[in-house]
Scaffold this motif. Sequence first.
Motif, short mmCIF file in Angstrom:
data_model
loop_
_atom_site.label_atom_id
_atom_site.label_comp_id
_atom_site.label_asym_id
_atom_site.label_seq_id
_atom_site.Cartn_x
_atom_site.Cartn_y
_atom_site.Cartn_z
N LYS A 1 0.84 -1.19 0.00
CA LYS A 1 0.00 0.00 0.00
C LYS A 1 0.88 1.25 0.00
O LYS A 1 1.82 1.35 0.78
CB LYS A 1 -0.91 0.01 1.22
CG LYS A 1 -1.79 1.27 1.34
CD LYS A 1 -2.67 1.19 2.57
CE LYS A 1 -3.47 2.47 2.77
NZ LYS A 1 -4.32 2.80 1.62
N GLN A 2 0.56 2.20 -0.86
CA GLN A 2 1.32 3.45 -0.93
C GLN A 2 0.84 4.41 0.15
O GLN A 2 -0.34 4.69 0.27
CB GLN A 2 1.14 4.08 -2.31
CG GLN A 2 1.98 5.33 -2.53
CD GLN A 2 1.80 5.89 -3.93
OE1 GLN A 2 0.79 5.63 -4.60
NE2 GLN A 2 2.76 6.65 -4.40
N ASP B 1 -3.56 8.10 0.71
CA ASP B 1 -3.35 7.95 2.15
C ASP B 1 -2.36 9.02 2.58
O ASP B 1 -1.20 9.01 2.16
CB ASP B 1 -2.82 6.56 2.46
CG ASP B 1 -2.83 6.24 3.95
OD1 ASP B 1 -2.39 7.11 4.74
OD2 ASP B 1 -3.28 5.15 4.31
N ALA C 1 3.17 -1.88 3.58
CA ALA C 1 3.07 -0.55 3.01
C ALA C 1 4.45 -0.05 2.60
O ALA C 1 5.48 -0.60 3.01
CB ALA C 1 2.44 0.41 4.01
N ARG D 1 -6.29 2.52 -8.43
CA ARG D 1 -5.86 3.48 -7.41
C ARG D 1 -6.98 4.44 -7.03
O ARG D 1 -6.81 5.33 -6.22
CB ARG D 1 -4.63 4.26 -7.92
CG ARG D 1 -3.44 3.35 -8.18
CD ARG D 1 -2.28 4.10 -8.82
NE ARG D 1 -1.64 4.99 -7.88
CZ ARG D 1 -0.60 5.77 -8.17
NH1 ARG D 1 -0.12 5.76 -9.41
NH2 ARG D 1 -0.06 6.54 -7.27
#
Length: 562
Positions: free
Chosen positions: A137-138, A170, A181, A308
């Motif tokens: 996860k970005q 995020d 992440a 995304r």
Amino acid sequence: MLTVVKFLVIVSALVLGFFNSSWAVVRYVMPNHPNAADDGDGRVDRPYQTLSFAMKQLLPGDTLKLAAGKYRDSLTFPSRAWSNDRPTTIVGEENADVTIMGSDLVTGWVARGNGFYVKRQWMTEPQQVSLNGFALKQIGGTIFEGYPTKPGHTMKSLHASQGGIWPTRDNGSVAEMPPGAFYYDDRKKELVIRASLGVSAENLRAEVSTRPYLVQGQDIAGVTIQNIRFRYSNTTTRSRQGAVTIVGRGNTLDGLLVEDMDGVGIELSGDENTIRNCRVTRSGYLGIKARGRNVVIKNNEISYNNTRRFNKWWEAGGMKFVYQGGLHGSQVSGNRVHHNYGDGIWFDWGNDNNLVERNILAYNEGFGIHYEASSRAVIQDNEVYGNGQRGIYLIHSRESVVAHNLVVFNRLEGIAIVDEKRIDPSGLLDLRPQRNFIVGNLIGWNGDWALILPGEEHRNLSDGNLFLQERGEPGFSMGWPKAPSYVKLPWNSWRMDFQQDRGSVSVSSKLPRALRQSLLAGSSAVDWRAFDRIRGKFRTSIGSSGVALPEGVSFSGKAGPR
């Protein structure tokens, strides 16, 4: 008897043919061949080792054959006099996996404890990182040269009330990173990942997207790219273009698999280009972008794009045709466009004279077909079902024909033609939604409304359709917007007072249970035989509405795809 002129013409043709045939070379890339080397002419007994070197040697008229394998490289076209008269082909080995990767395997991670690992001196922000085969996860991140953190960014104001163009970003920090992440620290030039506890540095298999383009060519003509898989990219850090981008004339993309790109999968600009038999899936925000005249987009599968979750109202989903007039005189046909997180097919601003036929638009979160601020479309013989918003949506578009489509089980209206009173400030586009024709469609079991037209003054016609609903009458409205909400017109008023659907049929019929379950499950194997039985009982006709059909529009008298 040959004249001197004829003799010279024949000789010139023979000479030209000789030189063209002698110039056309078959070159090979085979990294695992024992004699592979980046030198020579790339013949089969001494092939090239890398794509980048092979592309520098490629000349108009050549054929470049890629052996099976995984390439961490790109197809970047050198500056040449590319020409449709000397067609060039780049093709992957038949019945083999030829994959071009936009990512690299990265080693040398430094452990910081608690599952954190750092790669120092990482100079370019990545948009994709996977660890041991799983996408991370970005956290944070910027796109398009600094959005959204760069002060005064040109895209900062777009859709600001909806969280901007990237509402799912995020905004966390390194300290808040959960396991699974990644985060890029631009100030320190460090890439940080957090693995699950117990994973050692020796067991990290991290892939990081590094290449913005997997195919890039400007002023390209007569090039065909076939039978290659493309995966991962790092385009959006700097650009809105596609990971596979070709600008030019008369080029063809055929049988490509384009998947897991960070932004746009394919972008094709220019006239007489073709995208066919390709599969574009899981792109970051858009599957295909295209613009030009006489473009053909045919028999492709476009699915699960906008992973995304960019803002759907900005530019996200299956396909979008916009910028510099979009598509003109082009064909979008035979495509399967499904489960995209946005619209299925979106024509936006200045598209003209396009044929949209025999496509399947299913289970997209937005509209099935969206034809906006454009003109003269023929939208026919499509299956449009299970979409999250309107089935077929024409806003500020004129002189279009929507005929013989199956439009069922969409969450909002089946078909809507809308006037929001917009005016083109440049004065180039006529945005009055006038003289559109809705004929011979099967429209059933959509939201509360079957059909919306923009007002009597625009002289739109709906007729010869078959409307199906479980109870009561289909919903109709004339005019948009109506405050505080639509005015629902009774069937008889719609027909007699507004002279619409005089030859149409409205039937009260339950949606077959098995078909409902299939549609609710988002199934790709929908059995339409129940529809065939229903519509086979009814023949519709063009009624006496007083509005003539445009020249060249046929009408079979049978609603739905022929």
